[in-house]
Design an enzyme around this catalytic site. Structure first.
Site, PDB file in Angstrom:
ATOM      1  N   GLY A  13       0.941  -0.904   0.017  1.00 25.89           N
ATOM      2  CA  GLY A  13      -0.109   0.255   0.127  1.00 25.89           C
ATOM      3  C   GLY A  13       1.251   1.180  -0.352  1.00 25.89           C
ATOM      4  N   GLY A  15      -0.703   4.287   0.338  1.00 19.60           N
ATOM      5  CA  GLY A  15      -1.137   5.731   0.524  1.00 19.60           C
ATOM      6  C   GLY A  15       0.171   6.373   2.065  1.00 19.60           C
ATOM      7  CG  PHE A 117     -11.785  20.174  10.421  1.00 22.28           C
ATOM      8  CD1 PHE A 117     -11.916  20.675   9.556  1.00 22.28           C
ATOM      9  CD2 PHE A 117     -12.255  18.181  10.422  1.00 22.28           C
ATOM     10  CE1 PHE A 117     -10.824  20.239   8.630  1.00 22.28           C
ATOM     11  CE2 PHE A 117     -12.243  17.932   9.314  1.00 22.28           C
ATOM     12  CZ  PHE A 117     -11.961  19.449   8.316  1.00 22.28           C
ATOM     13  CG  ASP A 218      -7.668  -5.734  -1.750  1.00 21.95           C
ATOM     14  OD1 ASP A 218      -8.671  -5.480  -1.840  1.00 21.95           O
ATOM     15  OD2 ASP A 218      -6.640  -5.087  -3.194  1.00 21.95           O
ATOM     16  CD  GLN A 237     -15.975   9.548  10.651  1.00 21.00           C
ATOM     17  OE1 GLN A 237     -15.086  10.041   9.786  1.00 21.00           O
ATOM     18  NE2 GLN A 237     -15.678   9.727  11.714  1.00 21.00           N
ATOM     19  CG  HIS A 239     -18.393  12.331   5.666  1.00 18.99           C
ATOM     20  ND1 HIS A 239     -18.920  14.238   5.805  1.00 18.99           N
ATOM     21  CD2 HIS A 239     -16.682  13.410   6.533  1.00 18.99           C
ATOM     22  CE1 HIS A 239     -17.641  15.091   5.754  1.00 18.99           C
ATOM     23  NE2 HIS A 239     -16.060  14.671   6.373  1.00 18.99           N
ATOM     24  CG  LEU A 249     -15.931  14.199   2.356  1.00 17.35           C
ATOM     25  CD1 LEU A 249     -16.711  13.530   3.094  1.00 17.35           C
ATOM     26  CD2 LEU A 249     -14.322  13.707   3.068  1.00 17.35           C
ATOM     27  CB  THR A 251     -13.381  19.355   3.654  1.00 15.72           C
ATOM     28  OG1 THR A 251     -12.995  19.328   4.250  1.00 15.72           O
ATOM     29  CG2 THR A 251     -13.755  20.499   2.719  1.00 15.72           C
ATOM     30  CD  GLU A 252     -15.922  17.621  10.682  1.00 11.53           C
ATOM     31  OE1 GLU A 252     -15.937  16.573   9.727  1.00 11.53           O
ATOM     32  OE2 GLU A 252     -15.577  17.975  11.935  1.00 11.53           O
ATOM     33  NE  ARG A 283     -15.709  13.891  10.188  1.00 10.30           N
ATOM     34  CZ  ARG A 283     -14.618  13.519   9.005  1.00 10.30           C
ATOM     35  NH1 ARG A 283     -13.798  12.116   9.372  1.00 10.30           N
ATOM     36  NH2 ARG A 283     -13.596  14.866   9.181  1.00 10.30           N
ATOM     37  CG  HIS A 370     -15.610   9.460   5.164  1.00 12.06           C
ATOM     38  ND1 HIS A 370     -15.213   9.645   4.086  1.00 12.06           N
ATOM     39  CD2 HIS A 370     -14.820  10.443   6.004  1.00 12.06           C
ATOM     40  CE1 HIS A 370     -14.313  10.545   4.395  1.00 12.06           C
ATOM     41  NE2 HIS A 370     -13.599  10.496   5.707  1.00 12.06           N
ATOM     42  NE  ARG A 412     -11.322   8.966  10.658  1.00 16.51           N
ATOM     43  CZ  ARG A 412     -11.400  10.277   9.873  1.00 16.51           C
ATOM     44  NH1 ARG A 412     -10.766  11.652  10.266  1.00 16.51           N
ATOM     45  NH2 ARG A 412     -12.029  10.168   8.449  1.00 16.51           N
TER      46      ARG A 412
END
Length: 597
Positions: A13, A15, A117, A218, A237, A239, A249, A251-252, A283, A370, A412
């Protein structure tokens, strides 16, 4: 012919968590990253609003406040030792990213800009606090680019478009992975001392989601198949603000800049559900509030959505009613140009996908699947755990959304996902390299690709059977209806029965493409198997928890039950059955109490 590669540390991965792990592991060990995508197309790039850190650049803030807000946001299911560590590391890791070259937005004095936020507060005044460090509304994209460039500089080996299909283990020790090279269809074995899973989440088991097409569970599915548990899967969650019908999305950060949620009666309804912080509640609270408004007939034109309004005149009107001030004490007022500069991608999304200009018109939104709070259980060093006693799986690590170190508990807070992946990605990378330096290569089994070939050959051997798209749509619809924002025992029992039926039908799934090069038809079929496994474990875990906590909201058990259910769920797959065990939550200083915003 199967090719075999050898590296001390393998990261699966690319990310934010994977790249942070790779960056740190590569400082002392031979490190390779395998990704089914080109790294900078990873889903971290979709994170918009910011990364949480109590820098206090514009107003007072404290690490202790950040930590308490996270515990409260988790509905007291988060492990408080891990939360304290993450929040304490936040300022240092944000400055570290800055020094790597991340182009944060800036205050006039040159310090990193911060915005409000949901759920982040001044613990003394109870008002929202400026804690989210941001790069316009492209924070995840900038983190991804910065980490990738630093990994290249550090000579990390990248195997792009290599899709990992199996984890190899011998005598309980992880010693490699099997991947298919998309360009050739050939299987490759990667022999390693340490393996770090950073494969992201599984939001695509639901019909409406903000998740990327590649987010197919995965990592969790592969480890479940290897006899390892998944933790707290029932907590997923939704969103509050996904673009209507698309799930993309919003955004918040839009609400942080003053955006207001409005129902079909033109009311700012969040002041009824969260009278102190209103639109900036956590959220789970905001998503449930939107659902209740819609159920009560207060959707826009009676339909299944509400508006998020960031028109300057609306923002300024409610800012005046709230008495909102800038850090220098002057009234908070915005212009269209200022909003455009702070959330340019959101404006662009709405113009592109909805044909509306959010500076001039309200945005139609509805909650969207989300983020997975649950995943592969780990300790604070990213080491994977095999049971409720905390037994470490030698050689296996996990970080990011695929992992559950349990800093998010049952819900979260916004900005804590990017923080989680850089803090615990760093820990996993350091520990994986340290372990590799003290370990020998564990011998591979004689035929390490057998299990992978068996899975692929079964799919390729079917023709005219069940269709991937049909099974996928039935799964997503059922999960959305019965394991979504609100849940009941009957609904979840029905979902379990349906997912079991789909898993039986999956055995007859076939594909039209029997070629080798870029056979996405085959890989989509394999990914559907992962999603079905995770969906079953999620539904069973949720059905077994008779309480409402965070993102797990039951209409038949509306109250939290700390006396019996302040504990983590561990789920193991055994054929069509899911076995559950539980382990205690780590509580250090914040005893559970009623959660109000």
């Amino acid at each position: 012919m199967t090719q075999t590669h050898q590296h001390e540390v393998i990261i699966v991965g690319a990310g934010g968590a994977g790249l942070m792990a790779a960056l740190y592991a590569s400082r002392s060990a031979d490190t390779a990253v395998l990704s089914k995508l080109y790294p900078t197309r990873s889903h971290t790039g979709a994170a918009q609003g910011g990364i949480g850190a109590a820098l206090g650049n514009l107003e007072p803030d404290k690490v202790e406040w950040h930590s308490f807000d996270t515990v409260k946001g988790s509905d007291y299911l988060g492990d408080q030792d891990a939360i304290d560590y993450m929040c304490a590391q936040a300022p240092e890791v944000v400055y570290e990213l800055e020094h790597m070259g991340l182009p944060f937005s800036r205050n006039p004095d040159g310090t990193i800009a911060q915005r409000r936020f949901g759920g982040h507060t001044n613990n003394e005044t109870r008002q929202p606090v400026l804690r989210s460090c941001y790069a316009a509304d492209r924070t995840g994209h900038m983190i991804l680019q910065t980490l990738y460039q630093n990994c290249i500089k550090n000579k990390v080996h990248f195997y792009d478009e290599f899709h990992v299909l199996d984890l190899l283990m011998k005598d309980g020790v992880a010693n490699g992975v099997v991947a298919v090279e998309l360009a050739t269809g050939e299987l490759h074995v990667f022999h390693a001392k340490s393996i770090v899973f950073a494969t992201g989440g599984h939001g695509r088991i639901w019909e409406l989601t903000s998740n990327a097409y590649a987010y197919t569970g995965d990592g969790v599915a592969i480890t479940l198949r290897r006899g390892l548990p998944a933790q707290d899967l029932e907590f997923f969650q939704f969103h509050p603000t996904g673009i209507l019908k698309l799930g993309i999305l919003i955004t918040e950060g839009v609400r942080g800049e003053g955006g207001i949620l409005i129902n079909g009666k033109g009311e700012r309804f969040m002041e009824r559900y969260a009278p102190t912080v209103k639109d900036l509640a956590s959220r789970d609270v905001v998503s449930r509030s939107i659902y209740l408004e819609i159920r009560d007939g207060n959707g826009i034109k009676g339909d299944r959505y509400v508006h998020l309004d960031m028109r300057p005149e609306v923002v300024n009107h409610y800012a005046e009613l709230d008495g909102r001030k800038l850090p220098d004490g002057t009234p908070y007022r915005v212009t269209g140009e200022q909003l455009l500069s702070k959330v340019p991608d959101i404006v662009d999304f709405c113009r592109t996908y909805l044909g509306i200009d959010p500076i001039k018109e309200p945005m139609p939104i509805q909650p969207t699947a989300h983020y997975a709070m649950g995943g592969i259980p780990t300790n604070m060093h990213g080491q994977a755990l095999s049971d409720a006693k905390g037994t470490i799986v030698p050689g296996l690590f996990a970080a990011g959304e695929v992992a559950c170190v349990s800093v998010h508990g049952a819900n979260r807070l916004g900005t804590n996902s990017l923080l989680d992946l850089v803090v615990f990605g760093k820990e996993a990378g350091k520990m994986a390299a340290e372990y590799a330096k003290s370990a020998d290569y564990k011998p591979l089994e004689a035929n390490p690709t057998d299990f992978t070939r068996e899975q692929l050959d079964r799919i390729l051997g079917k023709s005219g059977g069940e269709k991937v798209v049909t099974l996928g749509e039935e799964m997503k619809t059922k999960m959305m209806d019965d394991v979504g924002v609100f849940r009941t025992a009957d609904g979840m029992a029905s979902a379990i029965e349906k997912i079991r039926e789909l898993r039986q039908r999956y055995k007859n799934v076939g594909v039209d493409d029997h070629g080798k090069r870029f056979n996405t038809d085959l890989l989509n079929a394999w990914e559907l198997g992962c999603l079905l496994d995770v969906a079953l474990a999620t539904a069973v875990s949720a059905h077994a928890r008779p309480e409402s906590r965070g993102a797990h909201a039951r209409e038949d058990f509306p109250q939290r039950n700390d006396a019996e259910w302040l504990k983590h769920t561990l789920a193991w797959m055994d054929g069509d059955n899911v076995r559950l065990e539980y382990k205690p939550v780590t509580i250090t200083k914040h005893q559970p109490k009623e959660r109000v915003y």
